[in-house]
Enzyme design. Structure first.
Site, short mmCIF file in Angstrom:
data_model
loop_
_atom_site.label_atom_id
_atom_site.label_comp_id
_atom_site.label_asym_id
_atom_site.label_seq_id
_atom_site.Cartn_x
_atom_site.Cartn_y
_atom_site.Cartn_z
N PHE A 246 25.39 9.83 30.23
CA PHE A 246 24.23 9.14 30.76
C PHE A 246 24.16 9.41 32.26
O PHE A 246 25.17 9.27 32.97
CB PHE A 246 24.31 7.64 30.47
N ARG B 73 13.38 9.20 19.89
CA ARG B 73 14.67 8.61 19.58
C ARG B 73 14.48 7.31 18.81
O ARG B 73 13.65 6.49 19.18
CB ARG B 73 15.37 8.36 20.92
N ASP C 16 32.67 5.90 28.10
CA ASP C 16 31.52 5.00 28.17
C ASP C 16 31.09 4.74 26.73
O ASP C 16 30.75 5.67 25.99
CB ASP C 16 30.40 5.65 28.98
N TYR D 35 23.57 -5.10 26.17
CA TYR D 35 22.17 -5.39 25.83
C TYR D 35 21.59 -4.45 24.78
O TYR D 35 20.46 -4.60 24.38
CB TYR D 35 21.28 -5.41 27.08
N LYS D 36 22.38 -3.47 24.34
CA LYS D 36 21.90 -2.56 23.30
C LYS D 36 22.30 -3.13 21.93
O LYS D 36 21.68 -4.08 21.46
CB LYS D 36 22.47 -1.17 23.53
#
Lengths: 397, 397
Positions: B113, B356, B184, B209-210
């Site tokens: 990321f 996605r 990560d 939060y995912k």
């Protein structure tokens, strides 16, 4: 002042509690509870990912920053919210050092909040290039501003005693000495009138959960003077400080001005609480808040000194040199504060011997001050504290 | 699997919306709304400052960390919550570099990321001692693990394609090469079974939060392997990572183990949302979640490939090499995704051409998958997208 009756009604203050600790954690504004609930239901719940655009979450750190800017005399567009105060200290200090690369000393004082000093220590250790954190007594800062000082890093209002530095004067002296001036406003924002632009401060940081009443763990703020805003190269170079976060480039390009001081995803829920809490500040003038705080503080000092002579004033007697808190010392301060809390009067204790009371006119009035003094007098006169309490605490910490 | 009907009922999913973007922001668990409201009313409102002790706010980052630990196979007492993922990347990377001081290269891949790469860039610039961030293609990581690599810093699941690294294998190879392995887990925690202890990872970080559904801006987590936990000296040395935060010493002393990775005041309100969101995870077995996600993903791929042949699969076809998302490419991907969103199917777009879709069995079922495919087919067959949308976007970013 009638306005303070109006503002007081906007906060939830528990029945039977006299709250003189708003300098540590502000009480709940009813609007914050409602705003958070609505934000969770209508934004997170209904908009989900589209909330970043549709509900303006992405701009929230700057939008709220502009409102905090008004309270600290900053130019619009030069304050942004996020992270914690410790992180913002690190960012500001790293940038300040970079603006003054030939000097090696960070000057601070023993009245700075320890976390600021710890963050400086960590940054120095990480940088590993011969920097020094020089800590002097608060009254010696001026004399210590020699030509080796890279950054003068101070908290304006001492968290223990409320002693207040003269920001404009020390900033000017720092600049005369070729140093960058960085201010922590944790106990200033919403407590006393602040004007970072007029003082010509280079960097300022602060938190929102004390006098701004954003709730536990509310986000911090950072101000970078317009003259530096496009020059600093962030040490904490996160994607939301990138010029084009959603281009997903592999290389960092700092965003415009203060935006580059953003790091990761902003705490949207905590920011919603802060946004609601700031509405109260739109109703008042900071000069009125300050005048009222001084009036209440003077009353508190006079009453405590006459009725509880064993307590020694630890705050400056001169109101112009004092933030919005009043502190006293006593060798059994910890035990006395525990007894006060048991009597429904909430202040706090700071090692080794300080009893600290926040004076926050938005929701504290004369009756609260008199309640607190009466409880304190009863405790002192009746020796109503547990002499072993401090020993217990000493073992714990 | 009946359990997923039960878990689905625990989330608010807006009427008429098919939500395949839980890999970006999880939907609202009803319990999170209730918990936050109760926390604000009963804890902030009634306890005020005493909430730090009486409501357990001070221990909350570790208490919640222990629950996240279970989801990533970490030893209890070795995960702590706080800050944002970008900040946690900085902390982990600074510590990792310090454990391997004689080497100069941070190895990462182009599937990491971008914020992780930006934070590394910022750290390298701050450290100013000849370090190099070497970015290779994901499939070239193994070959790049030479004896100059200080730290291998990877995101396990590629945010664009869902391509998943073999954590155990690459960690072992990194160790063989004398490198520290840092992972990560942003797209892994709650998405796929993870076992950082079995993989022998040195550091791991991630967000909540995912797949963990803590809400926008929920706090991040950091894991430090027990063998390193008392050795690392935090770069971000804040007061809540101090051995005795309330002693207010002027010098930093790191706290025990993972506690030293705390920095400033924790985001108590966001943590309350996370605590409630984690209750859902107590009801399910990660192996069942994974099995169901694979089943739904296979169905989605099969249907899209047969009904929308213009879309090319960008994710690995082999489910064992894929996280819990499915991605397709199309030159007009941005416009197609906008059309899909307008049809009530929420996925997201990642530059330059990726559509996605997150597959999250806690609240996504077969009907959602089929809805999404039908909408996608209608849009593709009917050319129902605005060919100018991407041009518009290109001008904006």
């Amino acid at each position: 002042m009638d306005i303070f009756n109006k503002t007081r009604a906007l906060f939830h203050l528990p029945e039977g509690m006299t709250y003189l600790d708003g300098n540590s954690l502000g009480p709940l504004p009813y609007a914050a509870q409602e705003r958070v609930d609505a934000m969770i239901r209508d934004q997170w719940g209904e908009l989900l990912i589209t909330g970043w655009n549709k509900a303006g979450w992405m701009e929230q750190p700057s939008r709220v920053g502009d409102r905090v800017a008004k309270l600290i005399g900053a130019e619009a567009g030069h304050v942004v919210m996020g992270d914690t105060l410790s992180i913002k200290v690190y960012q500001a200090l790293a940038s300040a050092l970079e603006l003054n690369p030939d000097r090696k000393v960070i000057l601070s004082d023993s009245g700075n909040f320890p976390s600021d000093l710890y963050m400086a220590e960590g940054l120095i250790r990480t940088l590993d290039r011969d920097l020094e954190l020089r800590i002097v007594e608060p009254e010696d800062v001026e004399a210590a501003l020699g030509d080796d000082i890279a950054v003068m890093m101070l908290t304006q209002v001492d968290y223990r005693t409320g002693r207040m530095h003269d920001m404009a004067r020390l900033t000017a002296l720092a600049h005369d000495a070729g140093a960058i001036a960085m201010w922590d406003l944790a106990h200033s924002a919403g407590a006393v009138p602040v004007d970072v632009a007029a003082a010509n401060a280079d960097f300022a940081v602060g938190c929102s959960y004390k006098y701004l009443n954003s709730g536990p763990g509310g986000p911090a703020f950072i101000y970078v003077a317009p003259r530096h805003a496009d020059l600093v190269n962030p040490a904490l170079s996160g994607w939301l400080g990138h010029a084009s976060p959603f281009a997903f480039d592999l290389n960092y390009q700092p965003g415009a001005g203060i935006e580059r001081m953003r790091v990761g995803t902003p705490p949207v829920i905590q920011l919603a609480a802060l946004e609601a809490a700031l509405d109260v500040w739109d109703m008042v003038d900071m000069a009125d808040v300050r005048a009222r705080a001084v009036e209440l503080s003077e009353m508190f000092i006079t009453e405590v000194e006459s009725r509880c002579p064993e307590l020694k004033l630890a705050s400056p007697r001169d109101a112009t040199q004092r933030g919005s808190q009043v502190s006293f010392t006593h060798p059994e301060g910890y035990a006395i504060m525990q007894a006060l809390i048991a009597h429904g009067v909430i202040g706090d204790f700071r090692a080794p011997d300080i009893l600290r009371f926040g004076i926050t006119p938005l929701y504290v009035g004369e009756a609260d001050i008199m309640n607190a003094v009466t409880a304190l007098q009863n405790i002192m006169d009746g020796r109503l504290w547990d002499r072993d309490a401090y020993k217990v605490r000493s073992r714990v910490t």
